[in-house]
Design a protein around this motif. Sequence first.
Motif, PDB file in Angstrom:
ATOM      1  N   VAL A 171      31.953  13.939  16.275  1.00 50.61           N
ATOM      2  CA  VAL A 171      32.342  14.528  17.552  1.00 50.61           C
ATOM      3  C   VAL A 171      33.782  14.101  17.833  1.00 50.61           C
ATOM      4  O   VAL A 171      34.071  12.909  17.984  1.00 50.61           O
ATOM      5  CB  VAL A 171      31.420  14.057  18.700  1.00 50.61           C
ATOM      6  CG1 VAL A 171      31.800  14.776  19.994  1.00 50.61           C
ATOM      7  CG2 VAL A 171      29.955  14.299  18.343  1.00 50.61           C
ATOM      8  N   VAL A 172      34.693  15.063  17.878  1.00 46.21           N
ATOM      9  CA  VAL A 172      36.116  14.771  18.081  1.00 46.21           C
ATOM     10  C   VAL A 172      36.579  15.472  19.350  1.00 46.21           C
ATOM     11  O   VAL A 172      36.291  16.659  19.568  1.00 46.21           O
ATOM     12  CB  VAL A 172      36.963  15.240  16.884  1.00 46.21           C
ATOM     13  CG1 VAL A 172      38.431  14.846  17.082  1.00 46.21           C
ATOM     14  CG2 VAL A 172      36.429  14.655  15.585  1.00 46.21           C
ATOM     15  N   ALA A 173      37.308  14.739  20.185  1.00 47.10           N
ATOM     16  CA  ALA A 173      37.748  15.292  21.471  1.00 47.10           C
ATOM     17  C   ALA A 173      39.250  15.106  21.651  1.00 47.10           C
ATOM     18  O   ALA A 173      39.900  14.360  20.927  1.00 47.10           O
ATOM     19  CB  ALA A 173      36.991  14.627  22.616  1.00 47.10           C
ATOM     20  N   SER A 174      39.785  15.807  22.643  1.00 47.07           N
ATOM     21  CA  SER A 174      41.220  15.749  22.935  1.00 47.07           C
ATOM     22  C   SER A 174      41.463  15.716  24.436  1.00 47.07           C
ATOM     23  O   SER A 174      40.870  16.476  25.193  1.00 47.07           O
ATOM     24  CB  SER A 174      41.926  16.967  22.338  1.00 47.07           C
ATOM     25  OG  SER A 174      43.272  17.035  22.776  1.00 47.07           O
ATOM     26  N   ARG A 175      42.322  14.812  24.843  1.00 46.29           N
ATOM     27  CA  ARG A 175      42.829  14.795  26.214  1.00 46.29           C
ATOM     28  C   ARG A 175      44.134  15.601  26.287  1.00 46.29           C
ATOM     29  O   ARG A 175      44.456  16.213  27.293  1.00 46.29           O
ATOM     30  CB  ARG A 175      43.081  13.344  26.653  1.00 46.29           C
ATOM     31  CG  ARG A 175      43.820  13.176  27.975  1.00 46.29           C
ATOM     32  CD  ARG A 175      43.065  13.728  29.147  1.00 46.29           C
ATOM     33  NE  ARG A 175      43.875  13.763  30.346  1.00 46.29           N
ATOM     34  CZ  ARG A 175      43.533  14.394  31.465  1.00 46.29           C
ATOM     35  NH1 ARG A 175      42.379  15.025  31.521  1.00 46.29           N
ATOM     36  NH2 ARG A 175      44.320  14.415  32.511  1.00 46.29           N
ATOM     37  N   ARG A 176      44.834  15.622  25.167  1.00 45.66           N
ATOM     38  CA  ARG A 176      46.147  16.276  25.125  1.00 45.66           C
ATOM     39  C   ARG A 176      46.067  17.772  25.453  1.00 45.66           C
ATOM     40  O   ARG A 176      46.937  18.299  26.151  1.00 45.66           O
ATOM     41  CB  ARG A 176      46.777  16.084  23.745  1.00 45.66           C
ATOM     42  CG  ARG A 176      48.115  16.765  23.598  1.00 45.66           C
ATOM     43  CD  ARG A 176      48.803  16.416  22.309  1.00 45.66           C
ATOM     44  NE  ARG A 176      50.096  17.042  22.218  1.00 45.66           N
ATOM     45  CZ  ARG A 176      51.023  16.716  21.345  1.00 45.66           C
ATOM     46  NH1 ARG A 176      50.790  15.747  20.470  1.00 45.66           N
ATOM     47  NH2 ARG A 176      52.187  17.337  21.323  1.00 45.66           N
ATOM     48  N   VAL A 177      45.045  18.460  24.946  1.00 49.01           N
ATOM     49  CA  VAL A 177      44.972  19.910  25.178  1.00 49.01           C
ATOM     50  C   VAL A 177      44.837  20.219  26.674  1.00 49.01           C
ATOM     51  O   VAL A 177      45.333  21.242  27.154  1.00 49.01           O
ATOM     52  CB  VAL A 177      43.803  20.542  24.391  1.00 49.01           C
ATOM     53  CG1 VAL A 177      44.049  20.453  22.903  1.00 49.01           C
ATOM     54  CG2 VAL A 177      42.469  19.915  24.760  1.00 49.01           C
ATOM     55  N   ILE A 178      44.178  19.322  27.405  1.00 53.90           N
ATOM     56  CA  ILE A 178      44.052  19.503  28.851  1.00 53.90           C
ATOM     57  C   ILE A 178      45.404  19.305  29.517  1.00 53.90           C
ATOM     58  O   ILE A 178      45.816  20.082  30.385  1.00 53.90           O
ATOM     59  CB  ILE A 178      43.009  18.530  29.436  1.00 53.90           C
ATOM     60  CG1 ILE A 178      41.629  18.821  28.856  1.00 53.90           C
ATOM     61  CG2 ILE A 178      42.980  18.616  30.958  1.00 53.90           C
ATOM     62  CD1 ILE A 178      40.551  17.857  29.302  1.00 53.90           C
ATOM     63  N   GLU A 179      46.114  18.243  29.103  1.00 52.77           N
ATOM     64  CA  GLU A 179      47.433  17.973  29.681  1.00 52.77           C
ATOM     65  C   GLU A 179      48.411  19.093  29.360  1.00 52.77           C
ATOM     66  O   GLU A 179      49.227  19.473  30.207  1.00 52.77           O
ATOM     67  CB  GLU A 179      47.960  16.635  29.161  1.00 52.77           C
ATOM     68  CG  GLU A 179      47.178  15.434  29.662  1.00 52.77           C
ATOM     69  CD  GLU A 179      47.772  14.118  29.186  1.00 52.77           C
ATOM     70  OE1 GLU A 179      48.776  14.149  28.435  1.00 52.77           O
ATOM     71  OE2 GLU A 179      47.256  13.057  29.578  1.00 52.77           O
ATOM     72  N   GLU A 180      48.335  19.621  28.139  1.00 53.30           N
ATOM     73  CA  GLU A 180      49.219  20.724  27.754  1.00 53.30           C
ATOM     74  C   GLU A 180      48.942  21.960  28.606  1.00 53.30           C
ATOM     75  O   GLU A 180      49.867  22.649  29.045  1.00 53.30           O
ATOM     76  CB  GLU A 180      49.016  21.064  26.267  1.00 53.30           C
ATOM     77  CG  GLU A 180      49.521  20.017  25.296  1.00 53.30           C
ATOM     78  CD  GLU A 180      51.034  20.009  25.163  1.00 53.30           C
ATOM     79  OE1 GLU A 180      51.697  20.804  25.877  1.00 53.30           O
ATOM     80  OE2 GLU A 180      51.555  19.208  24.368  1.00 53.30           O
ATOM     81  N   GLU A 181      47.667  22.220  28.834  1.00 58.59           N
ATOM     82  CA  GLU A 181      47.290  23.376  29.653  1.00 58.59           C
ATOM     83  C   GLU A 181      47.790  23.214  31.085  1.00 58.59           C
ATOM     84  O   GLU A 181      48.338  24.149  31.689  1.00 58.59           O
ATOM     85  CB  GLU A 181      45.768  23.537  29.635  1.00 58.59           C
ATOM     86  CG  GLU A 181      45.273  24.793  30.329  1.00 58.59           C
ATOM     87  CD  GLU A 181      43.769  24.967  30.210  1.00 58.59           C
ATOM     88  OE1 GLU A 181      43.229  25.839  30.930  1.00 58.59           O
ATOM     89  OE2 GLU A 181      43.140  24.252  29.408  1.00 58.59           O
ATOM     90  N   GLN A 182      47.624  22.005  31.634  1.00 63.05           N
ATOM     91  CA  GLN A 182      48.101  21.737  32.983  1.00 63.05           C
ATOM     92  C   GLN A 182      49.615  21.864  33.058  1.00 63.05           C
ATOM     93  O   GLN A 182      50.168  22.452  33.996  1.00 63.05           O
ATOM     94  CB  GLN A 182      47.665  20.329  33.413  1.00 63.05           C
ATOM     95  CG  GLN A 182      46.166  20.195  33.615  1.00 63.05           C
ATOM     96  CD  GLN A 182      45.726  18.761  33.872  1.00 63.05           C
ATOM     97  OE1 GLN A 182      46.476  17.804  33.594  1.00 63.05           O
ATOM     98  NE2 GLN A 182      44.535  18.586  34.389  1.00 63.05           N
ATOM     99  N   TYR A 183      50.283  21.307  32.038  1.00 67.39           N
ATOM    100  CA  TYR A 183      51.742  21.343  31.996  1.00 67.39           C
ATOM    101  C   TYR A 183      52.243  22.780  31.933  1.00 67.39           C
ATOM    102  O   TYR A 183      53.166  23.178  32.656  1.00 67.39           O
ATOM    103  CB  TYR A 183      52.237  20.556  30.783  1.00 67.39           C
ATOM    104  CG  TYR A 183      53.723  20.653  30.534  1.00 67.39           C
ATOM    105  CD1 TYR A 183      54.623  19.896  31.280  1.00 67.39           C
ATOM    106  CD2 TYR A 183      54.227  21.498  29.550  1.00 67.39           C
ATOM    107  CE1 TYR A 183      55.988  19.985  31.063  1.00 67.39           C
ATOM    108  CE2 TYR A 183      55.583  21.593  29.322  1.00 67.39           C
ATOM    109  CZ  TYR A 183      56.463  20.836  30.073  1.00 67.39           C
ATOM    110  OH  TYR A 183      57.812  20.943  29.852  1.00 67.39           O
ATOM    111  N   ASN A 184      51.622  23.594  31.078  1.00 66.02           N
ATOM    112  CA  ASN A 184      52.044  24.988  30.933  1.00 66.02           C
ATOM    113  C   ASN A 184      51.779  25.799  32.189  1.00 66.02           C
ATOM    114  O   ASN A 184      52.576  26.675  32.554  1.00 66.02           O
ATOM    115  CB  ASN A 184      51.344  25.626  29.728  1.00 66.02           C
ATOM    116  CG  ASN A 184      51.839  25.079  28.413  1.00 66.02           C
ATOM    117  OD1 ASN A 184      52.997  24.681  28.288  1.00 66.02           O
ATOM    118  ND2 ASN A 184      50.974  25.044  27.402  1.00 66.02           N
TER     119      ASN A 184
END
Length: 382
Positions: A171-184
């Motif tokens: 099981v692999v997760a990402s916090r970065r994709v959420i931050e990128e979405e918020q940033y964009n």
Amino acid sequence: MSEELREDSMKDLLKDFDVKRIKSGDILKGKVIDVNDKEVAVNINYAFDGVISREELTNDDKSPLEVVQNGDSIDVYVISPNDGEGYVQLSRIRALQVTEKEDLKKAFESGNTINVIVKEEVKGGVVAYYGSMRVFIPGSQLSRERVDFKNFIGKELEVKLIELDMRNRKVVASRRVIEEEQYNNEKKALWSTIKEGEKREGTVKKILKFGAIVDIGGITGLVHMNDLAWERVKRVEDVVNVGDKVTVFVGNIDSENERVSLILKDVNQEPWKVHGDDIKVGEIIEGTVAKLVSFGAFVEIYSGIEGLVHINEITDENIAKSSDVLTVGQKVKVKVLDVNKNDRRISLSIKEAVERSTEYLQYNDLDEEVTLGDLFKGLFDN
């Protein structure tokens, strides 16, 4: 009582309770009816109550009294419908694992986020847990910025699953994709509100040979060297440095390609607006040699306003280049020959300023004899 009679009695009892039979592996809803430091009794709406041992209650080394209390509703997993003492053997841990797997599968398929608790730092990232499920977050997926892994230990993070393989327990997760979405999203909102000519507060992020990169709150723009100040700028660092807080004006906007030019110099203090009406043809002004070129010299007569002295207007002497008699930074007197305010061009003459001075001296009947050497003295000095 024979085994056969006992089984018949059990069937009659279950029939009286009008409930379905349960079997190992079932997930049931239950309500805690008693708790002690060894086990938990649970009402599962069945002929018999269920019991959860301490080991089957939680993975943490906690007393059952710290985990649940009377009246709590919990999901339970049926280990055995009958433990031999008239109780149903249950597990909260196994029930959670089943429901947690379902939660992870739904989150992965839908793209929804989940919350995890970061437990430890490992090679290449950190290990977090969704309940009892181990979740790996690679270091590159912890944030869109450089971070120290240790700062995340013990924290709850909202993440998105980017890889799920239950068979291999991956099981692999990402916090970065959420931050990128918020940033964009924030950047997109900012691009929709930014307007040419408006003022913005910003921070200098990078110095280039031809200008400076300034962040105005999620958007970075270029301040070209020519837009740093109204006067001539030799080095960007002479005006700004990395980290400086600046007020800039928005120039050209290209929302489609996410590009914007910024202006540091105050557009309301544009030199031609301030001094344009003060420049008159025929007047003599003191200026500073700003640049030497093959065809003459540029002389700054006001901050940010330069005029051209053609090589033929420097002196009556025959010179090959302007540097024969002029140096950058030198103070000189110039006569305004022509002014074009629309094109912001000025033609100047040094030799006519000298002739004007000569005429003035000749017009005045001076007691002392003034030589041409005295007249030119200091005119071309640094």
